[in-house]
Design a protein around this motif. Structure first.
Motif, PDB file in Angstrom:
ATOM      1  N   ASP A 162       0.826  -1.213   0.000  1.00  0.00           N
ATOM      2  CA  ASP A 162       0.000   0.000   0.000  1.00  0.00           C
ATOM      3  C   ASP A 162       0.857   1.257   0.000  1.00  0.00           C
ATOM      4  O   ASP A 162       0.535   2.250  -0.662  1.00  0.00           O
ATOM      5  CB  ASP A 162      -0.958   0.006   1.187  1.00  0.00           C
ATOM      6  CG  ASP A 162      -0.258  -0.235   2.505  1.00  0.00           C
ATOM      7  OD1 ASP A 162       0.956  -0.532   2.495  1.00  0.00           O
ATOM      8  OD2 ASP A 162      -0.923  -0.127   3.560  1.00  0.00           O
ATOM      9  N   MET A 163       1.998   1.218   0.712  1.00  0.00           N
ATOM     10  CA  MET A 163       2.906   2.367   0.708  1.00  0.00           C
ATOM     11  C   MET A 163       3.591   2.524  -0.647  1.00  0.00           C
ATOM     12  O   MET A 163       3.786   3.644  -1.140  1.00  0.00           O
ATOM     13  CB  MET A 163       3.959   2.187   1.803  1.00  0.00           C
ATOM     14  CG  MET A 163       3.398   2.186   3.204  1.00  0.00           C
ATOM     15  SD  MET A 163       2.941   3.840   3.766  1.00  0.00           S
ATOM     16  CE  MET A 163       4.568   4.523   4.085  1.00  0.00           C
ATOM     17  N   TRP A 168       1.501   9.700   3.949  1.00  0.00           N
ATOM     18  CA  TRP A 168       1.956   9.726   2.556  1.00  0.00           C
ATOM     19  C   TRP A 168       0.790   9.979   1.609  1.00  0.00           C
ATOM     20  O   TRP A 168       0.954  10.612   0.563  1.00  0.00           O
ATOM     21  CB  TRP A 168       2.639   8.389   2.216  1.00  0.00           C
ATOM     22  CG  TRP A 168       4.054   8.333   2.699  1.00  0.00           C
ATOM     23  CD1 TRP A 168       4.588   9.038   3.735  1.00  0.00           C
ATOM     24  CD2 TRP A 168       5.111   7.545   2.160  1.00  0.00           C
ATOM     25  NE1 TRP A 168       5.914   8.721   3.886  1.00  0.00           N
ATOM     26  CE2 TRP A 168       6.262   7.802   2.930  1.00  0.00           C
ATOM     27  CE3 TRP A 168       5.192   6.622   1.133  1.00  0.00           C
ATOM     28  CZ2 TRP A 168       7.486   7.201   2.675  1.00  0.00           C
ATOM     29  CZ3 TRP A 168       6.411   6.005   0.876  1.00  0.00           C
ATOM     30  CH2 TRP A 168       7.546   6.298   1.640  1.00  0.00           C
ATOM     31  N   GLY A 169      -0.389   9.483   1.974  1.00  0.00           N
ATOM     32  CA  GLY A 169      -1.552   9.709   1.116  1.00  0.00           C
ATOM     33  C   GLY A 169      -1.892  11.180   1.001  1.00  0.00           C
ATOM     34  O   GLY A 169      -2.297  11.660  -0.062  1.00  0.00           O
ATOM     35  N   ASN A 178       3.452   6.111   7.068  1.00  0.00           N
ATOM     36  CA  ASN A 178       2.179   5.402   7.060  1.00  0.00           C
ATOM     37  C   ASN A 178       1.348   5.896   5.884  1.00  0.00           C
ATOM     38  O   ASN A 178       1.614   6.945   5.301  1.00  0.00           O
ATOM     39  CB  ASN A 178       1.432   5.575   8.381  1.00  0.00           C
ATOM     40  CG  ASN A 178       1.182   7.034   8.721  1.00  0.00           C
ATOM     41  OD1 ASN A 178       0.582   7.770   7.940  1.00  0.00           O
ATOM     42  ND2 ASN A 178       1.655   7.459   9.899  1.00  0.00           N
ATOM     43  N   THR A 179       0.329   5.137   5.542  1.00  0.00           N
ATOM     44  CA  THR A 179      -0.472   5.449   4.353  1.00  0.00           C
ATOM     45  C   THR A 179      -1.227   6.763   4.501  1.00  0.00           C
ATOM     46  O   THR A 179      -1.453   7.464   3.506  1.00  0.00           O
ATOM     47  CB  THR A 179      -1.482   4.323   4.079  1.00  0.00           C
ATOM     48  OG1 THR A 179      -2.276   4.114   5.245  1.00  0.00           O
ATOM     49  CG2 THR A 179      -0.766   3.040   3.704  1.00  0.00           C
ATOM     50  N   GLU A 180      -1.589   7.116   5.704  1.00  0.00           N
ATOM     51  CA  GLU A 180      -2.338   8.357   5.889  1.00  0.00           C
ATOM     52  C   GLU A 180      -1.469   9.571   5.588  1.00  0.00           C
ATOM     53  O   GLU A 180      -1.865  10.477   4.862  1.00  0.00           O
ATOM     54  CB  GLU A 180      -2.880   8.433   7.318  1.00  0.00           C
ATOM     55  CG  GLU A 180      -3.724   9.671   7.575  1.00  0.00           C
ATOM     56  CD  GLU A 180      -4.291   9.712   8.980  1.00  0.00           C
ATOM     57  OE1 GLU A 180      -4.943  10.711   9.329  1.00  0.00           O
ATOM     58  OE2 GLU A 180      -4.079   8.731   9.723  1.00  0.00           O
ATOM     59  N   ILE A 206       1.328   4.268  -3.124  1.00  0.00           N
ATOM     60  CA  ILE A 206       1.300   5.720  -2.931  1.00  0.00           C
ATOM     61  C   ILE A 206       2.565   6.357  -3.500  1.00  0.00           C
ATOM     62  O   ILE A 206       2.516   7.387  -4.172  1.00  0.00           O
ATOM     63  CB  ILE A 206       1.146   6.059  -1.437  1.00  0.00           C
ATOM     64  CG1 ILE A 206      -0.209   5.582  -0.929  1.00  0.00           C
ATOM     65  CG2 ILE A 206       1.303   7.561  -1.202  1.00  0.00           C
ATOM     66  CD1 ILE A 206      -0.386   5.736   0.565  1.00  0.00           C
TER      67      ILE A 206
END
Length: 845
Positions: free
Chosen positions: A338-339, A374-375, A370-372, A342
């Motif tokens: 997931d990372m 980096w998102g 974390n995905t948040e 992104i």
């Protein structure tokens, strides 16, 4: 932007002062006020041209005042037009026209004059002081501190191909004449990184006894550059090599005359800067292998400093972009899926620009992994990059030091949607309609200057090597949009806005250009409010007819819409229209009817310059029309009967495209011999679909001015090529869909009477879909030929070996499926390389 608005305002005022006094009467008082405004704005424009640095502090005030003044003036013309239209209607019903002068309210103009006059007076005072100092421009401030080399970390991702070439030039010929090696490319693409990598290379260090790195930015001072260079060199030479009592310039000259050197001149912005500093580099004819590497964004500078072609750096591909991001942001660890997803989105958002990738990598590495977190960064990569001061500063410099006359052209390009490929021909028409340039030649010159500064990126070329399309890197586009907001430019331009009704609430009274790119019928609803519109492009709307308010847009110069759509007689009201474009819209992808019928009133538009449509019938003038003296482009028209009268009405055409249908109108005489009467024609396309015209004896006679000729579907015998071969200016010849028919074409027979007079300037030859089996020719028959394309010529198995002896030949393109022809062409290429050392490219289609 101040310069652009001032220039446009001058054009508008001149148009007002040149109006028909009987048709558009102006009082003596009103005329005097307009002339006073003209004098003020000419003073301002002259100052902006002559004193660009000093003009910076006036930019906003001039832009706002000139915009307001132009709005007042164009509303003035619009009200005159409305009054005259109303008077015509009154006369039509028997009521007399009132010929009294219009009493226009000039209070708004007085307010504008109160703002413009003090600006003009301040500028005049600065100019007077400068002239009193013997014409010397007011001094500009700059730092006197030495310019240190930038922070550097050796990263060679994506640089390998450039490194090898540059190293070969630096180290390959140690006894050669001193050479200058220019590196060009857009801001942030890695010119400095490449130069630094070469500068620190072990082989280069070994090969050059002395090296120096200097930065020559926009605010350079020659004495500072010389001092910095000497400081770097003196640490690398014996103390007794130069006399301490000598001047800095003499010391430099002595060192660089006696020692083999490598100097990197980084960030060179102008030819003047080079002329100021090059005298320090010793004898340019010394033969010890000394080298100077120069980095610059401006290709004009590169060509000025060296006759050798520059090393132009291109954007990174996806593989190198990913490698660079990984190296800078997370080189020592693998990412979860997931990372990684992104991060890949971030790479795409950077668009292959190395500086953007490096800066984003720094942002990612400093954020929580974390995905948040980096998102959030990935949502707006471009904004995140521009928040870095150094990145924004480097990108914005390309605009800050752009000449004032080029700025509006660049900002206009910045308004197009992301990843949109801009057709150059369209862009030029838009610039002309907006008043940024006067004609096509000036527009091409401006475009070339912008391309040399690496602002637009050319994406495709025409067959004659002219620019066909371009786009703008997302980061540069965002910079342009930011500048447009800063300079209040968005009040004039709307590109891609989905709904004109909403747009009208903000800018209806000021908008000059409106281009849509989304199917939306409702977008036409607010047009009646855009009284000053010059450009309207609604090709991709869902509407099937133009609303009546369009034909009240008196200032409209460029109108483009999608077909099928009726062109009503009211089109003739648009007396300022220069370009009428009717193109298939997106909603027509599965639509069978693409006809457009033009009204007779099309002949009543004296300023029409470009009439571009698809499968239109040009109406019979019926003896009542006047010549379209300004018409340069007529494309694509069907069933054009080339009578002497018709040719006389369009006698200044430069580009003409006609489509005929061989299965229709079997008894029609198209009188194609009269094409020779178009003595200004440069580009001609003649297409025959569904059958042939030869049984009707439709034999065209080509004007000798032709530079580009495209023929399709005619099925002429190859013997008729003689007339084309003799055209003295022909540079591009495209033969499509059995334009000529028969198994053999011999230019040797054509040359039997006039030795060496065939295809004297032809540079590009295309034969696409032909039954040709044998092509006999000699190199002297195509002396200027650079490129040959042979596509879908399945019966042609070989070409004359003498074609390889054409000195200008650079490229032959051949279908990969035609193995015999491909082998023949490759054999010619190999022979040329082995025997004569000449190289041309063979490309498989």
């Amino acid at each position: 932007m101040a310069y652009a608005v001032s220039h446009s305002l001058i054009q508008t005022i001149n148009r007002i002062l040149n109006l028909d006094a009987k048709k558009y009467p102006i009082s003596d008082e009103g005329k005097q006020r307009i002339e006073d405004l003209l004098a003020r704005i000419k003073t301002i424009k002259h100052f902006l041209e002559k004193y660009p640095k000093e003009s910076a502090s006036f930019e906003t005030d001039v832009s706002n005042a000139a915009n307001q003044a132009e709005d007042v003036m164009e509303h003035f013309i619009y009200e005159h037009y409305r009054w005259n239209l109303k008077a015509d209607k009154m006369a039509a019903v028997g009521r007399p026209r009132n010929r009294t002068e219009i009493l226009y309210d000039f209070r708004e103009l007085n307010i504008v004059m109160e703002e413009i006059t003090p600006i003009a007076e301040k500028m005049a005072e600065i100019q007077r002081k400068a002239e009193q100092q013997h014409g010397v421009r007011p001094a500009t401030t700059s730092s006197s501190a030495p310019l240190p080399p930038p922070e550097y970390e050796t990263v060679t991702v994506g640089l390998e191909k450039y490194l090898k070439n540059i190293k070969d030039l630096l180290c390959g010929q140690p006894s050669s004449l001193r050479q200058i090696v220019p590196i060009t490319g857009m801001g942030g693409i890695g010119k400095t990184t490449l130069a630094r990598t070469v500068y620190e290379d072990e082989d280069v260090i070994t090969d050059f006894p002395v090296r120096a790195w200097i930065v020559v930015s926009h605010n350079y001072k020659t004495e500072n550059i010389f001092g910095e260079l000497l400081y770097a060199l003196e640490k690398q030479i014996p103390e007794n090599l130069v006399d301490k009592s000598e001047t800095v310039e003499n010391k430099l000259h002595r060192i660089l005359t006696l020692k083999k050197y490598l100097i990197v001149v980084d960030d060179l912005w102008s030819t003047k800067a080079w002329d100021d500093i090059r005298k320090a580099f010793g004898d340019p004819k010394k033969c010890d292998g000394s080298r100077i590497v120069i980095t610059t964004r401006d290709e004009n500078v590169a060509s000025h400093v060296s006759s050798s072609p520059p090393h132009k750096m291109e954007l990174m591909d996806s593989k190198d972009s990913w490698t660079l991001l990984k190296l800078k942001a997370f080189r020592d660890r693998d990412l979860a899926l997931d990372m990684k997803k992104i991060a890949e989105e971030v790479v795409v958002g950077c668009g292959g620009l190395p500086l953007a990738i490096v800066l984003i990598a720094g942002i990612l590495s400093g954020a929580e992994a974390n995905t948040e977190a980096w998102g959030e960064i990935a949502k707006d990569v471009k904004s995140a990059v521009e928040n870095d001061h150094e990145f924004g500063k480097r990108i914005a410099l390309s605009y800050t030091y752009l000449p004032v006359d080029l700025r509006p052209c660049f900002l206009y390009m910045g308004g197009f949607p992301e990843d949109h490929e801009i057709r150059i021909s369209k862009l030029i028409k838009l610039w002309i309609a907006e008043g940024f340039v006067g004609d096509e030649n000036e527009a091409k010159d401006y475009l070339n200057k912008l391309v040399r500064r690496n602002l637009p990126l050319i994406t495709s070329l025409k067959s004659n090597s002219e620019f066909k399309s371009c786009n703008i890197h997302d980061m540069v586009r965002d910079m342009a949009k930011s500048q447009a907001l800063d300079e209040n430019y968005e009040r004039r331009l709307s590109i891609g806005h989905p709904d004109l009704t909403r747009l009208a609430r903000a800018y209806a009274s000021t908008l000059r250009s409106c281009l849509t790119f989304q199917p939306n019928e409702s977008s036409l609803g607010g047009l009646r409010k855009f009284k000053l519109l010059r450009v309207l492009d609604v090709v991709d709307t869902d509407a099937y007819s133009l609303p009546a308010p369009v034909f009240e847009l008196f200032h409209l110069r460029y109108l483009a819409f999608g077909c099928p759509m009726e062109v009503p007689y009211a089109i003739s009201r648009l007396q300022n229209l220069r370009a009428l474009i009717v193109r298939p819209s997106k909603r027509l992808r599965h639509h069978s009817n693409d006809n457009v019928d033009l009204p007779l009133e099309i002949w009543m538009m004296p300023l029409l310059t470009h009439l571009v449509s698809f499968y239109d019938l040009l109406p019979d003038p019926k003896g009542a029309a006047s010549a379209l003296k300004e018409l340069l482009t007529l494309s694509v028209v069907k069933k054009l009967i080339c009578t002497e009268q018709m040719m006389g009405l369009i006698h200044n055409l430069k580009k003409l495209a006609i489509t005929y249908f061989g299965d229709k109108y079997p008894n029609e005489d198209y009188q194609l011999h009269n094409l020779a009467l178009l003595t200004q024609l440069e580009k001609l396309t003649l297409v025959v679909k569904k059958g042939s015209l030869l049984q009707m004896k439709a034999w065209p006679v080509f004007p000798e001015t032709l530079k580009k000729l495209t023929l399709s579907g005619w099925r002429f015998p190859w013997e008729d090529m003689k007339a084309i071969a003799a055209l003295p200016e022909l540079r591009v010849l495209k033969l499509r869909d059995h334009a000529f028919e028969g198994g053999a074409w011999s230019t040797i027979e054509e040359d039997s009477d006039d030795e060496g007079e065939l295809f004297v300037k032809l540079e590009y030859l295309m034969i696409e879909e032909s039954d040709l089996e044998k092509w006999e020719t000699e190199k002297d028959h195509f002396p200027a030929l650079k490129r040959i394309m042979l596509s879908r010529c399945g019966k042609l198995k070989e070409i004359s070996k003498d074609i390889g002896n054409i000195l200008e030949l650079k490229l032959i393109e051949v279908d990969r499926t035609n193995e015999s022809l491909l082998e023949s062409v490759q054999g010619i290429r190999d022979t040329q390389k082995e025997v004569y050392g000449r190289v041309f490219v063979v490309r498989q289609l």
